[in-house]
Each structure stands twice: as structure tokens, then as C-alpha cells.
Enzyme design. Structure first.
Site, mmCIF file in Angstrom:
data_model
loop_
_atom_site.group_PDB
_atom_site.id
_atom_site.type_symbol
_atom_site.label_atom_id
_atom_site.label_comp_id
_atom_site.label_asym_id
_atom_site.label_seq_id
_atom_site.Cartn_x
_atom_site.Cartn_y
_atom_site.Cartn_z
ATOM 1 N N LYS A 54 9.977 -42.024 -15.534
ATOM 2 C CA LYS A 54 8.940 -41.433 -14.680
ATOM 3 C C LYS A 54 8.377 -40.160 -15.326
ATOM 4 O O LYS A 54 7.171 -39.900 -15.270
ATOM 5 C CB LYS A 54 9.518 -41.129 -13.284
ATOM 6 C CG LYS A 54 9.779 -42.413 -12.489
ATOM 7 C CD LYS A 54 10.694 -42.209 -11.295
ATOM 8 C CE LYS A 54 11.042 -43.569 -10.681
ATOM 9 N NZ LYS A 54 12.037 -43.511 -9.616
ATOM 10 N N GLN A 98 15.391 -38.943 -6.425
ATOM 11 C CA GLN A 98 15.870 -40.222 -6.961
ATOM 12 C C GLN A 98 17.049 -40.744 -6.134
ATOM 13 O O GLN A 98 18.035 -40.039 -5.940
ATOM 14 C CB GLN A 98 16.280 -40.041 -8.441
ATOM 15 C CG GLN A 98 16.713 -41.311 -9.130
ATOM 16 C CD GLN A 98 15.578 -42.329 -9.293
ATOM 17 O OE1 GLN A 98 14.438 -41.978 -9.579
ATOM 18 N NE2 GLN A 98 15.888 -43.597 -9.063
ATOM 19 N N ASP A 121 6.777 -41.124 -2.822
ATOM 20 C CA ASP A 121 7.515 -42.380 -2.637
ATOM 21 C C ASP A 121 7.180 -43.002 -1.276
ATOM 22 O O ASP A 121 7.589 -44.132 -0.990
ATOM 23 C CB ASP A 121 9.027 -42.084 -2.683
ATOM 24 C CG ASP A 121 9.701 -42.781 -3.854
ATOM 25 O OD1 ASP A 121 9.031 -43.573 -4.531
ATOM 26 O OD2 ASP A 121 10.901 -42.528 -4.075
#
Ligand code: NAP
Length: 296
Positions: A54, A98, A121
């Protein structure tokens, strides 16, 4: 007849190139680039690889990466402080915590601390609620990527029977909302569904997100259906034979004979997730810039 392969790698590359162009225009207009912060707790090797991917992908499109790492024994308070400092930092447009977190931490309650406008997200209660209401917001990356794949493949969702196998908050539930918003007739299956093959074989569009290798076979697929395989399962070298070792939740070879189009694993849904994360970061940066402009 073998199904047409939906090339997620190529479509993701196109999305990333579009995002790069738009990031350059944003940076010129606002005098600073968007920023994406990743927060990694602990040293899980797979999570470290994902975070590294990422970070690199951000740099490639001109988004500034912020790499925050906390020890595996970090408490909820320390993580909350880190998230708050990123929430307050105007150089950070998007924040990604994460997952999964070490076992002593609660992922959903910590994710909920991310400011909704930086939740790239799309997993905070606010963004999940906006999606359920059909209101604008940041959408979870993997289901949003599936919508781009379906669009690119020219799949007509209006009135189509769509069946999703899997009801996770991360994927299955938001996927159902996005398909519903596109006017599909949506059914969601899970481990208690009575006759999975019967329900799945009604589908014009079948989306498998189960986390169990090759669970969807020929008996689950209507001839001509479009099949999206979200699963990423790593097989042992013995199980994999001479193949890459990654397989999806769909028995690809068997289903290829029946489906009209199918995503491969790897190279299908997987590459779309990071592409959509970059797109969400740009969207977040634009909304924040608009809001800041409206306040002045
Ligand atoms: P998850 O949270 O474990 O959810 C799995 C879902 O599958 C659950 O709803 C479960 O039902 C259902 N299920 C399990 N066994 C089943 C069975 N035999 N028949 C019918 N349904 C069954 O997993 P997830 O996070 O949604 O991920 C699913 C898969 O997608 C995994 O392989 C993951 O690696 C992959 N994934 C890939 C990406 C990507 O970037 N490509 C992103 C996200 C996920 P219950 O709810 O009843 O337990």
C-alpha cells in the site's frame, strides 16, 4: 465454451493510472498532495507485506505515504492516541488500520476511532451506515473493486439475480448493499444456508467470499452466469501441485466450463483492492479540501 477471464490486473492498472493523473491535478490545484497513513500493529509478516504494498502503490500515484508502526504489545490507548494524531493531521487524507490486530485488541472498536472523512477502508459505523442508507460516503475497497470489474465486463445488473456467499462486515454485507444500489435482486448466503447449490445456481451474478478453497463448483453455477471469486487461499506445495499455491473459493477449472465470465485467482479481485484504496484516498482528500474551502 470456456468463460471469458475478467482481467483484474489490467483494470486495476487502468484505475491506478487514472488516479495518478487526478492526484497530479489535485496537487497542482491545492499546492499539496493527498496523504495516506497506514497503521500496523505487531510484526505479522503477511500484514507487513500488505502494508508495504500500500505504501509503494501510494508513492507510485503521487500520494504521500505515512508509515506508522506500533509494537505487538501496544495497548488500545496507544493505538487510539496514534489514530487521533492522524485524524488531526491535515497532511493525512486517509487512514488505514491494518487488520487483523493482535488478539488482545478489538479491531472494530479501534477502527471506529478513525475520523469518518479519513476512513478510506469504509469500515467505520458512519460509512457503513451511509452505505446502508444509499448516501454518499467512502465505500469498502474490495466490494467497490468488484463493482468496477462488473462494470468493465459490461454486466447488466438491473434486475439481475445476484447471490453473494459470505456475510462479513468487511466484504459480504457491503457487497450486498452495492449490488442492491445497482438494482440487482440480492441474496446473501452463509454457513447456515440450507441448500447452497440451489440458491447459488439461481444467480446471474455469483460472488464467492467464503475463505475456503474451491467451495463453489459446477453444481453451484447456472450456465452463462458471471462468477466473481474473492477468495484468497494459500495451499501447501503438496496441495498446489505445480501451480502458484494461491487459489480462490471457486473451483476455477470446473466453473470455467459453465460461466460466461469469471475472475481468476490471482489477478482478479485482489489487485482491485489497492487500486480502490488509492481512489478512496483521493476522494477523501477532495472532500476535505472542499470542506476547508467552504469554511474559509
Ligand atoms: P470471513 O469474515 O471469514 O467470512 C466468511 C463468510 O463465509 C462468513 O459469512 C461465513 O458464514 C461464510 N461461510 C463459511 N463457510 C461457508 C460454507 N461452507 N458455505 C457457505 N458460507 C460459508 O471472510 P472475509 O473477510 O469475508 O473473506 C472471505 C474471503 O475473501 C477470504 O478468502 C479472504 O482472504 C478473501 N478476501 C479477499 C480480499 C481481496 O483483496 N481480494 C479482500 C477481502 C477478503 P458465517 O457468517 O455463517 O460464519
Amino acid at each position: 465454451m470456456a468463460a471469458k477471464l475478467i482481467d483484474g490486473k489490467a483494470i486495476a492498472a487502468r484505475v491506478r493510472a487514472e488516479v495518478a493523473d487526478e492526484v497530479a491535478a489535485f496537487t497542482e490545484q491545492h499546492g499539496r498532495p493527498p496523504g495516506l497513513a497506514t497503521v500496523l500493529v505487531g510484526e505479522d509478516p503477511a500484514s507487513a507485506v500488505y502494508v508495504g504494498g500500500k505504501q509503494r502503490a501510494s508513492e507510485e500515484v503521487g500520494i504521500v505515504p505515512f508509515d506508522r508502526r506500533l509494537p505487538a504489545d501496544a495497548g488500545a490507548e496507544l493505538i487510539a492516541e496514534e489514530l487521533q494524531s492522524l485524524n488531526d493531521d491535515p497532511a493525512v487524507s486517509g487512514i488505514l488500520l491494518q487488520l487483523p490486530l493482535p488478539a488482545h485488541l478489538d479491531g472494530p472498536s479501534l477502527t471506529a476511532l478513525i475520523a469518518p472523512e479519513k476512513d478510506v477502508d469504509g469500515l467505520t459505523p458512519i460509512n457503513a451506515g451511509l452505505l446502508a442508507l444509499g448516501a454518499p460516503g467512502l465505500r469498502p475497497c474490495t466490494p467497490a473493486g468488484v463493482m468496477v470489474l462488473l462494470d468493465d465486463a459490461g454486466v447488466d445488473l438491473e434486475g439481475a439475480e445476484a447471490v453473494i456467499v459470505g456475510r462479513s462486515n468487511l466484504f459480504g454485507k457491503p457487497m450486498g448493499q452495492l449490488l442492491l444500489a445497482a438494482n440487482a435482486t440480492v441474496t446473501t448466503c452463509h454457513s447456515r444456508t440450507r441448500d447452497l447449490a440451489a440458491v447459488c445456481s439461481r444467480a446471474d451474478v455469483l460472488v464467492a467470499a467464503i475463505g475456503r478453497p474451491r467451495t463453489i463448483g459446477a453444481a453451484h453455477v447456472k450456465p452463462g452466469a458471471v462468477v466473481i471469486d474473492v477468495g484468497i487461499n494459500r495451499l501447501s506445495p503438496q496441495e498446489a501441485g505445480n501451480r502458484s499455491g494461491l487459489v480462490g473459493d471457486v473451483d476455477h477449472d470446473a466453473v470455467c466450463e459453465l460461466a460466461s465470465a469469471i475472475t481468476p485467482v490471482p489477478g482478479g479481485v485482489g489487485p482491485m483492492t489497492i487500486a480502490m484504496l488509492l481512489r478512496n484516498t483521493l476522494q477523501a482528500a477532495r472532500s476535505q479540501a472542499e470542506l476547508a474551502g467552504a469554511r474559509t
